[in-house]
Design a protein around this motif. Sequence first.
Motif, PDB file in Angstrom:
ATOM      1  N   GLU A  29       0.848  -1.202   0.000  1.00 20.34           N
ATOM      2  CA  GLU A  29       0.000   0.000   0.000  1.00 20.34           C
ATOM      3  C   GLU A  29       0.881   1.249   0.000  1.00 20.34           C
ATOM      4  O   GLU A  29       0.695   2.189   0.770  1.00 20.34           O
ATOM      5  CB  GLU A  29      -0.950  -0.007   1.201  1.00 20.34           C
ATOM      6  CG  GLU A  29      -1.931  -1.180   1.193  1.00 20.34           C
ATOM      7  CD  GLU A  29      -2.916  -1.131   2.338  1.00 20.34           C
ATOM      8  OE1 GLU A  29      -2.667  -0.378   3.300  1.00 20.34           O
ATOM      9  OE2 GLU A  29      -3.940  -1.828   2.264  1.00 20.34           O
ATOM     10  N   ALA A  30       1.838   1.233  -0.905  1.00 22.38           N
ATOM     11  CA  ALA A  30       2.813   2.313  -1.036  1.00 22.38           C
ATOM     12  C   ALA A  30       2.622   3.021  -2.371  1.00 22.38           C
ATOM     13  O   ALA A  30       1.951   2.517  -3.279  1.00 22.38           O
ATOM     14  CB  ALA A  30       4.233   1.760  -0.934  1.00 22.38           C
ATOM     15  N   ALA A  31       3.225   4.193  -2.499  1.00 21.82           N
ATOM     16  CA  ALA A  31       3.260   4.899  -3.775  1.00 21.82           C
ATOM     17  C   ALA A  31       4.469   4.425  -4.571  1.00 21.82           C
ATOM     18  O   ALA A  31       5.465   3.978  -3.998  1.00 21.82           O
ATOM     19  CB  ALA A  31       3.330   6.402  -3.546  1.00 21.82           C
ATOM     20  N   LEU A  32       4.372   4.530  -5.886  1.00 20.74           N
ATOM     21  CA  LEU A  32       5.463   4.131  -6.771  1.00 20.74           C
ATOM     22  C   LEU A  32       5.985   5.355  -7.503  1.00 20.74           C
ATOM     23  O   LEU A  32       5.214   6.159  -8.040  1.00 20.74           O
ATOM     24  CB  LEU A  32       4.967   3.094  -7.782  1.00 20.74           C
ATOM     25  CG  LEU A  32       5.982   2.609  -8.824  1.00 20.74           C
ATOM     26  CD1 LEU A  32       7.126   1.853  -8.147  1.00 20.74           C
ATOM     27  CD2 LEU A  32       5.313   1.719  -9.870  1.00 20.74           C
ATOM     28  N   PRO A  83      -0.933   4.762  -6.614  1.00 18.81           N
ATOM     29  CA  PRO A  83      -0.373   6.094  -6.903  1.00 18.81           C
ATOM     30  C   PRO A  83       0.986   5.952  -7.597  1.00 18.81           C
ATOM     31  O   PRO A  83       1.904   5.345  -7.045  1.00 18.81           O
ATOM     32  CB  PRO A  83      -0.208   6.735  -5.517  1.00 18.81           C
ATOM     33  CG  PRO A  83      -0.991   5.877  -4.575  1.00 18.81           C
ATOM     34  CD  PRO A  83      -0.996   4.502  -5.159  1.00 18.81           C
ATOM     35  N   ILE A  84       1.109   6.485  -8.800  1.00 19.69           N
ATOM     36  CA  ILE A  84       2.336   6.360  -9.578  1.00 19.69           C
ATOM     37  C   ILE A  84       2.788   7.747 -10.023  1.00 19.69           C
ATOM     38  O   ILE A  84       2.062   8.444 -10.732  1.00 19.69           O
ATOM     39  CB  ILE A  84       2.143   5.460 -10.815  1.00 19.69           C
ATOM     40  CG1 ILE A  84       1.568   4.092 -10.420  1.00 19.69           C
ATOM     41  CG2 ILE A  84       3.462   5.287 -11.560  1.00 19.69           C
ATOM     42  CD1 ILE A  84       1.222   3.211 -11.606  1.00 19.69           C
ATOM     43  N   GLY A  85       3.972   8.139  -9.610  1.00 21.33           N
ATOM     44  CA  GLY A  85       4.542   9.412 -10.018  1.00 21.33           C
ATOM     45  C   GLY A  85       5.774   9.195 -10.886  1.00 21.33           C
ATOM     46  O   GLY A  85       6.314   8.093 -10.960  1.00 21.33           O
ATOM     47  N   THR A  86       6.210  10.234 -11.560  1.00 19.58           N
ATOM     48  CA  THR A  86       7.402  10.156 -12.406  1.00 19.58           C
ATOM     49  C   THR A  86       8.361  11.281 -12.032  1.00 19.58           C
ATOM     50  O   THR A  86       7.956  12.329 -11.531  1.00 19.58           O
ATOM     51  CB  THR A  86       7.047  10.269 -13.899  1.00 19.58           C
ATOM     52  OG1 THR A  86       6.484  11.562 -14.153  1.00 19.58           O
ATOM     53  CG2 THR A  86       6.066   9.186 -14.303  1.00 19.58           C
ATOM     54  N   ARG A  87       9.635  11.024 -12.310  1.00 13.44           N
ATOM     55  CA  ARG A  87      10.657  12.021 -12.012  1.00 13.44           C
ATOM     56  C   ARG A  87      11.809  11.849 -12.994  1.00 13.44           C
ATOM     57  O   ARG A  87      12.225  10.731 -13.281  1.00 13.44           O
ATOM     58  CB  ARG A  87      11.161  11.854 -10.584  1.00 13.44           C
ATOM     59  CG  ARG A  87      12.205  12.873 -10.147  1.00 13.44           C
ATOM     60  CD  ARG A  87      12.625  12.594  -8.724  1.00 13.44           C
ATOM     61  NE  ARG A  87      13.789  13.367  -8.346  1.00 13.44           N
ATOM     62  CZ  ARG A  87      14.512  13.152  -7.244  1.00 13.44           C
ATOM     63  NH1 ARG A  87      14.157  12.172  -6.414  1.00 13.44           N
ATOM     64  NH2 ARG A  87      15.559  13.895  -6.975  1.00 13.44           N
ATOM     65  N   GLN A  88      12.308  12.961 -13.495  1.00 12.47           N
ATOM     66  CA  GLN A  88      13.433  12.941 -14.427  1.00 12.47           C
ATOM     67  C   GLN A  88      14.522  13.853 -13.890  1.00 12.47           C
ATOM     68  O   GLN A  88      14.239  14.956 -13.401  1.00 12.47           O
ATOM     69  CB  GLN A  88      12.961  13.416 -15.802  1.00 12.47           C
ATOM     70  CG  GLN A  88      13.997  13.257 -16.890  1.00 12.47           C
ATOM     71  CD  GLN A  88      13.473  13.676 -18.253  1.00 12.47           C
ATOM     72  OE1 GLN A  88      14.235  13.793 -19.194  1.00 12.47           O
ATOM     73  NE2 GLN A  88      12.173  13.900 -18.364  1.00 12.47           N
ATOM     74  N   THR A  89      15.780  13.394 -13.958  1.00 14.06           N
ATOM     75  CA  THR A  89      16.886  14.192 -13.444  1.00 14.06           C
ATOM     76  C   THR A  89      18.086  14.074 -14.360  1.00 14.06           C
ATOM     77  O   THR A  89      18.279  13.056 -15.016  1.00 14.06           O
ATOM     78  CB  THR A  89      17.273  13.747 -12.018  1.00 14.06           C
ATOM     79  OG1 THR A  89      18.446  14.459 -11.602  1.00 14.06           O
ATOM     80  CG2 THR A  89      17.568  12.262 -11.962  1.00 14.06           C
ATOM     81  N   GLY A  90      18.890  15.133 -14.396  1.00 16.50           N
ATOM     82  CA  GLY A  90      20.100  15.138 -15.202  1.00 16.50           C
ATOM     83  C   GLY A  90      21.339  14.790 -14.410  1.00 16.50           C
ATOM     84  O   GLY A  90      22.456  14.954 -14.890  1.00 16.50           O
ATOM     85  N   ASP A  91      21.156  14.313 -13.164  1.00 16.47           N
ATOM     86  CA  ASP A  91      22.300  13.931 -12.339  1.00 16.47           C
ATOM     87  C   ASP A  91      22.902  12.617 -12.837  1.00 16.47           C
ATOM     88  O   ASP A  91      22.278  11.867 -13.591  1.00 16.47           O
ATOM     89  CB  ASP A  91      21.874  13.755 -10.882  1.00 16.47           C
ATOM     90  CG  ASP A  91      21.397  15.066 -10.261  1.00 16.47           C
ATOM     91  OD1 ASP A  91      21.803  16.124 -10.761  1.00 16.47           O
ATOM     92  OD2 ASP A  91      20.618  15.011  -9.289  1.00 16.47           O
ATOM     93  N   ARG A  92      24.122  12.331 -12.367  1.00 20.20           N
ATOM     94  CA  ARG A  92      24.730  11.030 -12.657  1.00 20.20           C
ATOM     95  C   ARG A  92      23.813   9.932 -12.129  1.00 20.20           C
ATOM     96  O   ARG A  92      23.262  10.070 -11.030  1.00 20.20           O
ATOM     97  CB  ARG A  92      26.097  10.921 -11.990  1.00 20.20           C
ATOM     98  CG  ARG A  92      27.152  11.867 -12.548  1.00 20.20           C
ATOM     99  CD  ARG A  92      28.403  11.822 -11.709  1.00 20.20           C
ATOM    100  NE  ARG A  92      29.404  12.749 -12.199  1.00 20.20           N
ATOM    101  CZ  ARG A  92      30.404  12.407 -13.006  1.00 20.20           C
ATOM    102  NH1 ARG A  92      30.524  11.148 -13.385  1.00 20.20           N
ATOM    103  NH2 ARG A  92      31.270  13.305 -13.417  1.00 20.20           N
ATOM    104  N   PRO A  93      23.624   8.841 -12.870  1.00 19.61           N
ATOM    105  CA  PRO A  93      22.683   7.796 -12.452  1.00 19.61           C
ATOM    106  C   PRO A  93      22.903   7.291 -11.030  1.00 19.61           C
ATOM    107  O   PRO A  93      21.947   7.194 -10.246  1.00 19.61           O
ATOM    108  CB  PRO A  93      22.896   6.695 -13.483  1.00 19.61           C
ATOM    109  CG  PRO A  93      23.318   7.428 -14.709  1.00 19.61           C
ATOM    110  CD  PRO A  93      24.170   8.566 -14.217  1.00 19.61           C
TER     111      PRO A  93
END
Length: 304
Positions: A29-32, A83-93
């Motif tokens: 019962e967590a968010a992803l 609940p599903i969210g998205t995130r994009q970043t330009g940091d080193r993986p």
Amino acid sequence: MPTITVGLDGSPQSVAAADWAAREAEQREAALCLLHAWEPPPHVTAPLAGVPAPGEIDREQAWAQTLLHETQSRLAHRHPGLPIGTRQTGDRPASALLAAADESDLLVLGSRGLGTVAGFLVGSVCRAVVARSTRPVVLVRAGERAQDEHLPDASGGTSTTTPYRDVLLGLDLDNPGDAVIGFAFDAARRRASGLRVVHGWSLPASYGYGAAMDVGLNEELAEQVRHALTDVLRPWRDKFPGVEVRAQAVIGGAGRHLVHASRDASLVVVGRSERHTPVGGHIGPVAHAVLQRAAAPVAVVPHD
């Protein structure tokens, strides 16, 4: 609400990891959170000005946005209400994943599988994250399916309608780690599965070579190990009375026994002692062996 983060790069292994993470998030019962990290490679940097080429960066960002959106839509269709969210970043993986792990209850990564029972190919990013993360990290092989976590059906095939296979725990009696044991028991409880515990032991070097040939001494020491294993697990059995536990003390390193038993497991849980060294984190020999050869998803849980 608890959060599970999964690293997504469009590869088959990350797709399998996203599917596994969604199922786990639903159970908990967590968010992803779907995370894509991209660092511009050297060839997109202008040789003199040191400025990334905008065209390539824009294309990468657009591709990543599409990947995240399509994966989010696919998982939302399979897991309505999650609940599903998205995130994009330009940091080193590696840096981005470690930062995300600090903010999550669980981090899930994909690792290229080497065959049906041949285990994982663990790349440099995965190794760095597993070795340094302060939160549990689960590695999922390419091609891993929900059916693989379940016992065979009457026809011998795989199905999500059958009970889960056992959760498998590698336990070090010298430094058991409550976080590791608790993770394994909780995973078994949520799956309504059994928990198989494996501890590897060897005759202490102080006994000398001749002692290894003493059958009576070996049996006496083995009995002591079994009692110690029972004592460590007793409070956890009381805390999780619905989990059926099978504990086994084996001679030699636990790694190869865990690898063999992983063929019949839904999840393998191993610990990683949080050693802080000048060159980064540390992955112990048992965790290393399991990560290289296990046939099921592997959870590496850091502990003091």
